[in-house]
Structures are given as C-alpha cells and as structure tokens.
Design an enzyme around this catalytic site. Structure first.
Site, mmCIF file in Angstrom:
data_model
loop_
_atom_site.group_PDB
_atom_site.id
_atom_site.type_symbol
_atom_site.label_atom_id
_atom_site.label_comp_id
_atom_site.label_asym_id
_atom_site.label_seq_id
_atom_site.Cartn_x
_atom_site.Cartn_y
_atom_site.Cartn_z
ATOM 1 N N GLY A 92 1.966 9.880 52.469
ATOM 2 C CA GLY A 92 1.825 11.337 52.555
ATOM 3 C C GLY A 92 3.027 11.951 53.249
ATOM 4 O O GLY A 92 3.568 11.370 54.181
ATOM 5 N N ARG A 99 22.889 10.254 59.989
ATOM 6 C CA ARG A 99 24.044 10.561 60.849
ATOM 7 C C ARG A 99 24.315 9.434 61.841
ATOM 8 O O ARG A 99 25.475 9.134 62.141
ATOM 9 C CB ARG A 99 23.817 11.896 61.565
ATOM 10 C CG ARG A 99 23.771 13.034 60.536
ATOM 11 C CD ARG A 99 24.413 14.282 61.010
ATOM 12 N NE ARG A 99 24.622 15.179 59.873
ATOM 13 C CZ ARG A 99 24.533 16.492 59.930
ATOM 14 N NH1 ARG A 99 24.240 17.085 61.071
ATOM 15 N NH2 ARG A 99 24.766 17.227 58.858
ATOM 16 N N ARG A 121 3.141 7.473 45.968
ATOM 17 C CA ARG A 121 2.317 6.281 46.187
ATOM 18 C C ARG A 121 2.680 5.339 45.045
ATOM 19 O O ARG A 121 2.603 5.707 43.885
ATOM 20 C CB ARG A 121 0.840 6.636 46.158
ATOM 21 C CG ARG A 121 0.538 7.892 46.984
ATOM 22 C CD ARG A 121 -0.502 7.673 48.049
ATOM 23 N NE ARG A 121 -0.816 8.930 48.709
ATOM 24 C CZ ARG A 121 -0.873 9.111 50.034
ATOM 25 N NH1 ARG A 121 -0.623 8.108 50.845
ATOM 26 N NH2 ARG A 121 -1.178 10.266 50.556
ATOM 27 N N ASP A 179 0.560 3.853 57.774
ATOM 28 C CA ASP A 179 0.164 2.445 57.846
ATOM 29 C C ASP A 179 0.326 1.701 56.515
ATOM 30 O O ASP A 179 0.694 0.525 56.499
ATOM 31 C CB ASP A 179 -1.244 2.278 58.415
ATOM 32 C CG ASP A 179 -2.306 3.014 57.627
ATOM 33 O OD1 ASP A 179 -1.943 3.839 56.755
ATOM 34 O OD2 ASP A 179 -3.495 2.774 57.865
ATOM 35 N N THR A 229 3.496 10.628 59.778
ATOM 36 C CA THR A 229 2.173 10.942 59.232
ATOM 37 C C THR A 229 1.493 11.944 60.154
ATOM 38 O O THR A 229 1.601 11.820 61.377
ATOM 39 C CB THR A 229 1.292 9.672 59.084
ATOM 40 O OG1 THR A 229 -0.053 10.067 58.808
ATOM 41 C CG2 THR A 229 1.295 8.799 60.320
ATOM 42 N N ASP A 267 -1.529 12.198 60.721
ATOM 43 C CA ASP A 267 -2.809 11.683 61.222
ATOM 44 C C ASP A 267 -2.745 11.108 62.640
ATOM 45 O O ASP A 267 -3.775 10.964 63.294
ATOM 46 C CB ASP A 267 -3.346 10.586 60.286
ATOM 47 C CG ASP A 267 -3.469 11.065 58.853
ATOM 48 O OD1 ASP A 267 -3.606 12.278 58.653
ATOM 49 O OD2 ASP A 267 -3.412 10.216 57.942
ATOM 50 N N ASP A 298 -2.447 8.109 63.497
ATOM 51 C CA ASP A 298 -3.370 6.970 63.549
ATOM 52 C C ASP A 298 -2.668 5.623 63.658
ATOM 53 O O ASP A 298 -3.233 4.591 63.295
ATOM 54 C CB ASP A 298 -4.285 6.985 62.309
ATOM 55 C CG ASP A 298 -3.500 6.923 61.006
ATOM 56 O OD1 ASP A 298 -2.265 7.092 61.036
ATOM 57 O OD2 ASP A 298 -4.123 6.703 59.951
ATOM 58 N N ARG A 303 -21.347 34.066 63.118
ATOM 59 C CA ARG A 303 -21.622 32.911 62.267
ATOM 60 C C ARG A 303 -21.215 31.597 62.909
ATOM 61 O O ARG A 303 -20.415 31.569 63.842
ATOM 62 C CB ARG A 303 -20.823 33.033 60.965
ATOM 63 C CG ARG A 303 -21.534 33.887 59.955
ATOM 64 C CD ARG A 303 -20.710 34.058 58.709
ATOM 65 N NE ARG A 303 -21.443 34.926 57.798
ATOM 66 C CZ ARG A 303 -20.877 35.757 56.940
ATOM 67 N NH1 ARG A 303 -19.570 35.831 56.861
ATOM 68 N NH2 ARG A 303 -21.611 36.496 56.152
ATOM 69 N N ARG A 318 -7.725 11.265 58.023
ATOM 70 C CA ARG A 318 -7.937 9.957 57.391
ATOM 71 C C ARG A 318 -8.650 8.974 58.327
ATOM 72 O O ARG A 318 -8.091 7.981 58.782
ATOM 73 C CB ARG A 318 -6.591 9.366 56.969
ATOM 74 C CG ARG A 318 -6.275 9.590 55.510
ATOM 75 C CD ARG A 318 -6.042 8.325 54.728
ATOM 76 N NE ARG A 318 -5.016 7.484 55.263
ATOM 77 C CZ ARG A 318 -4.136 6.821 54.533
ATOM 78 N NH1 ARG A 318 -4.153 6.926 53.235
ATOM 79 N NH2 ARG A 318 -3.267 6.033 55.084
ATOM 80 N N GLY A 351 -10.350 26.288 71.440
ATOM 81 C CA GLY A 351 -11.577 26.705 72.130
ATOM 82 C C GLY A 351 -12.805 26.581 71.252
ATOM 83 O O GLY A 351 -13.737 27.385 71.344
ATOM 84 N N HIS A 379 -4.449 21.143 52.255
ATOM 85 C CA HIS A 379 -3.025 20.780 52.302
ATOM 86 C C HIS A 379 -2.145 21.712 53.115
ATOM 87 O O HIS A 379 -0.998 21.360 53.382
ATOM 88 C CB HIS A 379 -2.485 20.635 50.874
ATOM 89 C CG HIS A 379 -2.913 19.336 50.256
ATOM 90 N ND1 HIS A 379 -4.096 19.207 49.576
ATOM 91 C CD2 HIS A 379 -2.345 18.115 50.286
ATOM 92 C CE1 HIS A 379 -4.225 17.957 49.186
ATOM 93 N NE2 HIS A 379 -3.185 17.267 49.601
HETATM 94 P P1 ATP Z 1 -0.283 8.361 55.083
HETATM 95 O O1 ATP Z 1 -0.903 7.776 56.330
HETATM 96 O O2 ATP Z 1 0.420 9.638 55.379
HETATM 97 O O3 ATP Z 1 -1.181 8.450 53.917
HETATM 98 P P2 ATP Z 1 0.776 5.813 54.205
HETATM 99 O O4 ATP Z 1 2.108 5.194 54.412
HETATM 100 O O5 ATP Z 1 -0.400 5.153 54.878
HETATM 101 O O6 ATP Z 1 0.901 7.343 54.633
HETATM 102 P P3 ATP Z 1 -0.121 4.875 51.586
HETATM 103 O O7 ATP Z 1 -0.254 5.620 50.324
HETATM 104 O O8 ATP Z 1 -1.306 4.175 52.138
HETATM 105 O O9 ATP Z 1 0.476 5.944 52.639
HETATM 106 O O10 ATP Z 1 1.048 3.789 51.409
HETATM 107 C C1 ATP Z 1 2.314 4.169 50.911
HETATM 108 C C2 ATP Z 1 2.836 3.133 49.954
HETATM 109 O O11 ATP Z 1 3.025 1.882 50.644
HETATM 110 C C3 ATP Z 1 1.925 2.779 48.791
HETATM 111 O O12 ATP Z 1 2.008 3.704 47.742
HETATM 112 C C4 ATP Z 1 2.483 1.417 48.387
HETATM 113 O O13 ATP Z 1 3.661 1.573 47.616
HETATM 114 C C5 ATP Z 1 2.841 0.803 49.741
HETATM 115 N N1 ATP Z 1 1.744 -0.072 50.180
HETATM 116 C C6 ATP Z 1 0.596 0.278 50.788
HETATM 117 N N2 ATP Z 1 -0.196 -0.788 51.006
HETATM 118 C C7 ATP Z 1 0.470 -1.855 50.486
HETATM 119 C C8 ATP Z 1 0.177 -3.264 50.361
HETATM 120 N N3 ATP Z 1 -0.966 -3.784 50.827
HETATM 121 N N4 ATP Z 1 1.108 -4.040 49.768
HETATM 122 C C9 ATP Z 1 2.272 -3.533 49.312
HETATM 123 N N5 ATP Z 1 2.582 -2.225 49.389
HETATM 124 C C10 ATP Z 1 1.704 -1.396 49.955
#
Ligand code: ATP
Length: 327
Positions: A15, A29, A76, A107, A130, A132, A134, A167, A176, A190, A257
């Site tokens: 994302g 840079r 993705r 992640d 990200t 999130d 997380d 309301r 996520r 708040g 979004h």
């Molecule tokens: P966000 O937390 O913002 O969604 P993210 O990095 O977790 O970001 P994902 O869509 O989960 O987003 O992963 C990004 C890309 O990383 C995937 O589209 C894929 O190409 C690669 N990826 C994720 N998991 C795996 C995996 N288990 N093996 C290989 N590639 C992976």
C-alpha cells in the site's frame, strides 16, 4: 560475503503511504553522495520482474518531498510469490548490475524480501512505509503520522454534525488488524471510545460502552472503530446497536482511502529522510536482511524476521487515558 556496492535498486511496494517520496529522495541522494548508482524500479516487485527500471540522478527526486503517494508507483505482485517469479527478478538484477536493494513497504514487502534474500544471497534493507504502524521494532512507520492527522481532521468535522444532531457516530479507520490509528486518533480527537482488534478477546467492547453509560453526559458520541474482522467494522457495530439498543441514533462513516493520501506531515518527511539515509549507511556497512526502525528517536536495525512477527502491541496506558478522558 564481501561485495562492492556500486549500484542499488530502490522500489516501493504494498500500500502507498505519504512520505514514501521523501524516502525515495533520501535513498537516491545518499547513494549518489556516496558514489553509488541508483536504479529506480517501478511498481514494486513487478518492475523487478518486467524490467521497468530507470537510472536516477539527483534531479529525478527534486520537488517530490511534499507529495503523497509514490513516484515509483506501487503494486501487489503475485508472481513474486513464486520461485519462478523471484528467479526472473534476480536475473533482472544481474542484467541491470544492481548489487543491493532498498525496499520501502510493509510486512508483505519484507516477507518477500526475506525469502528473496535467502534464495539468491542478495543484500536487502527495508524501510517501513505503511500507514498502519504495525511493524515490530520501530516506534513509527512512514505515513502513520500523516494518516493520524488526516483522521483527526475528519473526526473534528464529523463532531460538528454529530453534536448538532445529538447522534452517535461509528467512524471506521484503517489499520489492517492493528489499533494504533484508531486508539491514537480517538485520544487526539476527543472521541468517546476506540474499538480495536487488540481487545477483542478481553471483552465485548460495545457492551462495555453501553454498560458504562458512555452517553449520559454528552449530546453526541464518536466511537472510532479499527477495520478488522476482529472488530467487525463500523457498519456491523452500528447494525448491532440498532438491533440491541434502538434508543441510540447510530450513524456510520467509513473514512476509506482519504487516509492514505495527502501531503506528508513534517514528522513523516523527517522520519523518511532519516530512514533513507540510514538505509544506504546500513548497506555500506554490509548490513543485510534488516528493516530500518526508529526507537526513542534513534535509528535501529531490526531483522526482517522480527519486524514481521506480528505482535507489536498498542500501549495499554493509552487505553486508560482514553477511558478517563471520555467520562
Ligand atoms: P501494506 O502494509 O501497506 O499493505 P505490504 O508490504 O504489507 O504493505 P502486501 O501487499 O502484503 O503489502 O505485500 C507487498 C508485496 O510483497 C506483494 O504484492 C508481493 O509481491 C510481496 N510479498 C508479500 N508476501 C510475500 C511472500 N510470502 N512471498 C513473496 N513475496 C511476497
């Protein structure tokens, strides 16, 4: 293993998050400052497979620090999840003479990076991008502060109509399966409560709210809900409210979004700039398979395996703060 770092590749994946551009600028840079060539890889791992790559000079990252999204685009990429896809990606790296990668994402991005690094012995450093927040081992991720401010701004506006009409609003925010955005925006705006996945097992949070008479002294109420199957989401909670407590006039807003967009805050720009510099420093120091993190305002290196281990906790003190201040 000894390697001479002559050329790095940089990509954004998963994302998008505000501040990713500031990170791309800092990586580019800092590499050029150190005499290292930079190849920009478009559309995340997809561009590494298809060879959508362009060499960057310093001016290619001019005038981008203030913009949200990512100039490198993101995608993705399912193919990267297959051994064949990763083999093709490695062949592209060889063809382009890329010695190491900086990957900016969440992640999933680091999970893919860890597997790829193991298979082909490629040095990779990650930058957490990200909204999130997380990822374990870093106090903040790039984009989180901007998203938090966007949510607070939106909730302030919802409060105007909530109090005019007396309301109850359920406002759903991203995360996520993590409650950082929900809990912290609830404190900052708040709000009366935050319903977060981390507390799912401890109590029925909606019932606890009703039981505590959360609306007695108020003419409006705002409950921030983290999107997650654990919380059920804002709509499901409002439906439950209508069925179980029809005396409340419950409304739903799903922020969606807009939380990802906009110009990054100064906090995110500074974080991204520091992390971008640190990523190149780490590669020069022959570090690999690590994510750059920030801990108590100091840059830290977190192994990918730890960063993605999925148990970063919200601070329980903050739950107490919200409860006290919402009486
Ligand atoms: P966000 O937390 O913002 O969604 P993210 O990095 O977790 O970001 P994902 O869509 O989960 O987003 O992963 C990004 C890309 O990383 C995937 O589209 C894929 O190409 C690669 N990826 C994720 N998991 C795996 C995996 N288990 N093996 C290989 N590639 C992976």
């Amino acid at each position: 293993m000894e390697y001479k770092l002559k050329c790095i590749g940089v990509l954004t994946s998963g994302g998008d998050a505000p501040g990713m551009n500031a990170a791309i600028r800092a990586v580019t840079r800092t590499a050029i400052f150190n005499g290292i060539r930079v190849k920009a890889i478009y559309r995340g791992y997809k561009g590494l497979i298809t060879g959508e790559i362009k060499e960057f000079q310093t001016q290619d990252v001019s005038n981008i620090i203030q913009h949200g999204g990512t100039i490198l685009k993101t995608a993705r990429c399912m193919e990267f999840m297959t051994p064949e896809g990763r083999r093709t990606a490695y062949e592209t790296m060889q063809k382009e003479e890329i010695d190491a990668l900086v990957v900016i994402g969440g992640d999933g991005t680091f999970t893919g990076a860890r597997i790829f690094a193991q298979e082909f012995n490629v040095p990779i450093v990650g930058i957490p991008g990200t909204i999130d927040n997380d990822l374990w081992g870093t106090d903040a991720t790039i984009g989180y502060d901007t998203a938090l401010n966007t949510i607070v701004d939106a909730v302030d506006k919802i409060r105007d109509t909530a109090s005019s009409h007396e309301r109850l609003f359920f406002v759903e925010v991203m995360g996520r399966d993590a409650g950082f955005l929900a809990l912290n925006s609830a404190i900052a705006a708040g709000a009366e409560a935050a319903i977060i996945p981390e507390r799912k097992t401890q109590e029925d949070q909606l019932e606890a709210l009703i039981h505590n008479g959360f609306r007695k002294s108020k003419n409006s109420s705002i409950v921030i809900v983290a999107e997650s199957k654990e919380t059920g989401g804002a709509q499901a909670l409002a439906d439950r409210m209508k069925a179980e407590h029809p005396e409340y006039d419950a409304r739903v807003t799903i922020l969606g979004h807009i939380q990802r967009g906009g110009s990054p805050t100064a906090v995110d720009r500074i974080l991204a700039s520091r992390m971008g510099v640190a990523a190149i420093d780490a590669l020069l120091d022959e570090q690999r398979n690590i994510m750059i993190g920030i801990d108590d305002d100091e840059i830290v290196h977190v192994p990918f395996t730890k960063a993605i281990k999925d148990d970063k906790q919200v601070n329980p003190d903050k739950i107490g703060v919200l409860q006290i201040l919402s009486i």
